[in-house]
Design a protein around this motif. Structure first.
Motif, mmCIF file in Angstrom:
data_model
loop_
_atom_site.group_PDB
_atom_site.id
_atom_site.type_symbol
_atom_site.label_atom_id
_atom_site.label_comp_id
_atom_site.label_asym_id
_atom_site.label_seq_id
_atom_site.Cartn_x
_atom_site.Cartn_y
_atom_site.Cartn_z
ATOM 1 N N GLU A 413 0.814 -1.208 0.000
ATOM 2 C CA GLU A 413 0.000 0.000 0.000
ATOM 3 C C GLU A 413 0.854 1.268 0.000
ATOM 4 O OE1 GLU A 413 -2.496 -0.389 3.389
ATOM 5 O OE2 GLU A 413 -3.821 -1.886 2.454
ATOM 6 N N GLY A 414 2.165 1.113 -0.034
ATOM 7 C CA GLY A 414 3.051 2.269 -0.045
ATOM 8 C C GLY A 414 3.380 2.802 1.328
ATOM 9 N N LYS A 415 2.962 2.104 2.387
ATOM 10 C CA LYS A 415 3.249 2.548 3.751
ATOM 11 C C LYS A 415 4.653 2.128 4.151
ATOM 12 C CE LYS A 415 1.811 1.810 8.546
ATOM 13 N NZ LYS A 415 0.958 1.005 9.443
ATOM 14 N N ALA A 416 5.393 3.041 4.801
ATOM 15 C CA ALA A 416 6.753 2.744 5.255
ATOM 16 C C ALA A 416 6.691 1.729 6.401
ATOM 17 C CB ALA A 416 7.452 4.013 5.701
ATOM 18 N N VAL A 417 7.372 0.601 6.239
ATOM 19 C CA VAL A 417 7.362 -0.439 7.270
ATOM 20 C C VAL A 417 8.765 -0.736 7.793
ATOM 21 C CG1 VAL A 417 5.251 -1.535 6.444
ATOM 22 C CG2 VAL A 417 7.450 -2.240 5.490
#
Length: 658
Positions: A413-417
């Motif tokens: 989803e493009g979220k920084a993890v």
């Protein structure tokens, strides 16, 4: 709410476990084995967590006692590398899960969830067996054809419980055992697709010889497997026998005959045939009712999902281990920062470079890394800033230089993890470069000294002659004037040469300031006029009306421009033209010095800005080369070119932004 029992003495560990589990579970604690066993006598526990650090053998014996007292409770062992090296394999089997220290919160939560689900699954299976044994005495017709019977509900719940485990062999045996007790077939086989063999192989069965079970397989693209994959429905032998002369039906009957099956049920998930359940005749000789088959079809669908999840889990686990092996084999250091701002992974090369142990880094926060590595990882995680081969000096105690690259990890989803840092120890490379620079500098100084010795010989001859004849012909006024003028000229020439050569080797401290470049150019021209260098030379200035301010050291910038102008003028013939123009280009100023009527060969132009070529060739004026060094050290640049009877210098200087 599930109940957990933590057996640990360390307050720090107890505090961390409380933070992790107190909101979702009831967490009981016991400092030792005796207290834990007493608690188990009075309280049902879903999972037991044992801190085995320092006493792994004692913990394994305690696990055996807990299993005898509470066989359904999952056992989770927390152990360090040292404990896992000394424990025997049979002792390790006493635990259901082993979590390596430093503890990963994510891994521990997964283990607790699996342990609780495993206990719940076993309890549901026991309830199911009890209900199934009671249903055997119910007469035919009293609810057996009811699809919403208690059996269906219990089996559906049981199937959902199956879908959370990751032991394929255990799940297959449990499934076959359940079906065996529920419908009492004479033979039963569960075939699961084998990705390596590209066929369906028997994973668990009843009523078949072991040799047959290990050797039998069905190809996916023909016969029974192909029909179940395309139709996705239950296949009864009586239905396929209606197609007596159909070649496809004949092949399906062959497969059913080999399995001695009356019924074949597909295990389908997400459009793929994960497995096949084959059933022989019921032990009592009765046909399978519609309710039985509907029940088994529903259960098979849940088990298919479980098989798919297990397959995905093992693929991910293989990829994880494969990635870990790559990381450990890399010569570069690699550190991975998780979303929780703790170090999630670190390879051996990183530990060796940083001089740390695995337990000092993995699972800990960014403070475990030397500055500025932690700050760089955090900045990349939060802002996405990427460092590309950034040179970093570690604190004085480590005395190391690293070349660091970082990048951010994002999910689908493009979220920084997370963020990753890759670095190499370039300390030895920098030391070698320093040694090379020192050698080059020493060689340069030696060459400069040789050239100075050669160049000062001629001026010293005139000075020596003047001094030798000074006393003898002191009263000769004409002698004093003529030879004194020659001596003064040679001293000035020698002084200028020394200035230019020293500019190559000396280290300067620049005082950067705002310099109005137009005024500085005029000052340089005035110096040349005072020395008589501009006699019979036409000078043209093309400067902007508004003042142009550049960044530099005024003294050394004046020196560098004078050297370029002096060289240009000396190469010009009488009545030549000196044209100087100035223009702004972005954040820099471009100064063009053009001498028309010059005589400069291509060979000299090529060598003009090459310091070693200038020192080797004594006929080349060192002025432009000295200018180049001064300008470059101030962030400027210079280019030289010759076209026909024209010589041109193009100087680019940063604009002052203050």
């Amino acid at each position: 709410m599930t109940v957990l029992l933590l057996i640990a003495r360390e307050n720090k560990l107890i505090s961390r476990m409380t933070q992790l589990f107190a909101s979702e579970h009831i967490l009981l604690t016991a400092p030792g084995g005796d207290e834990a066993l007493k608690a188990l006598l009075t309280t049902p526990v879903d999972a037991v967590i044992i801190d085995a650090e320092g006493e792994i053998h004692k913990s394994a014996r305690l696990a055996g006692e807990i299993k005898r007292l509470s066989p359904k409770s999952g056992l989770i062992c927390l152990a360090g590398e040292r404990e896992l090296e000394i424990i025997r394999e049979e002792e390790l089997e006493a635990f259901d899960f082993v979590i390596r220290k430093p503890i990963s919160s994510t891994e521990l939560r997964k283990a607790v969830r699996k342990a609780c689900e495993s206990k719940r699954m076993v309890e549901e299976l026991e309830l199911l067996r009890e209900r199934a044994s009671r249903s055997c005495v119910v007469k035919e017709g009293k609810g057996r054809d009811n699809p919403r019977s208690d059996r269906l509900q219990l089996l559906t719940q049981f199937a959902k419980a199956l879908s959370v485990g990751f032991d394929l062999n255990g799940m297959a045996e449990l499934f076959v055992e359940t079906i065996w007790e529920l419908v009492h077939p004479s033979r039963i086989a569960l075939l699961i697709y084998d990705d390596d063999d590209k066929s369906y192989r028997i994973k668990a069965c009843r009523g078949f010889p072991p040799e047959f079970a290990s050797a039998f397989k069905l190809p996916p693209d023909e016969g029974l497997a192909r029909w179940l994959a395309s139709e996705g429905a239950i296949l009864r032998r009586e239905d396929i026998e209606k197609e007596a002369y159909d070649p496809i039906a004949l092949r399906i009957r062959e497969d059913l005959d080999k399995l001695r099956a009356l019924v074949a049920i597909p295990l389908s998930a997400h459009g793929s045939l994960m497995g096949i359940l084959s059933l022989g005749a019921q032990a009592m000789g009765e046909p399978y009712s519609n309710a039985d088959l509907e029940l088994l079809f529903t259960l098979a669908g849940h088990v298919a999902v479980a098989i798919r999840n297990i397959s995905l889990f093992h693929q991910l686990d293989y990829q994880r281990r494969f990635t870990e092996n790559i990381l450990q084999a890399m010569s570069s250091g690699v550190i991975v920062l998780g979303e929780d701002e703790r170090i999630a992974a670190c390879n051996e090369s990183a530990l060796k470079i940083l001089g740390k142990e695995m337990s000092q880094v993995v699972g800990r926060d960014l403070r475990s890394l030397p500055s500025p590595l932690g700050d760089m990882l955090f900045e990349t995680l939060v802002t996405g800033k990427r460092y590309e081969k950034e040179e970093v000096a570690l604190p004085p105690g480590l005395r190391k230089f690293l070349e660091v690259t970082t990048y951010q990890i994002r999910d689908h989803e493009g979220k920084a993890v997370g963020s990753v840092m890759i670095f190499d120890d370039i300390t030895a490379k920098k030391q070698l470069a320093e040694q090379e620079r020192y050698s080059e500098r020493l060689e340069l100084i030696n060459r400069i000294m040789a050239k100075i010795a050669h160049e000062i010989r001629n001026p010293l001859v005139s000075i020596k002659t003047f001094l030798e004849l000074f006393e003898e012909r002191y009263d000769d006024v004409e002698f004093r004037k003529s030879l004194g003028a020659i001596a003064r000229r040679d001293v000035e020439s020698l002084n200028l040469l020394l200035e230019k050569l020293i500019a190559f080797a000396s280290t300067k401290e620049y005082a950067f300031e705002a310099v109005e470049i137009g005024g500085l150019i005029r000052e340089c021209l005035e110096s040349l006029r005072a020395s008589g260098d501009l006699e019979m030379i036409n000078v043209s200035l093309d400067l902007p009306e508004e003042p142009v301010v550049v960044k530099g050291d005024k003294r050394y910038l004046h020196q560098a421009l004078c050297y370029l102008l002096e060289y240009t003028v000396k190469k010009m013939e009488i009545e030549g033209s000196l044209r100087i123009s100035l223009s702004a280009a972005g954040d820099r100023v471009q100064l063009t010095i053009k001498g028309e009527g010059s005589k400069v060969g291509e060979e000299e132009i090529e060598k003009l800005l090459d310091i070693f070529a200038v020192i080797e060739d004594l006929s080349i004026d060192p002025g432009p080369c000295a200018s180049q060094r001064i300008l470059e050290e101030m962030g400027a640049s210079v280019k030289a070119e010759a076209r026909g009877n024209e010589i041109r210098f193009v100087v680019s200087i940063p604009i002052h932004k203050g």
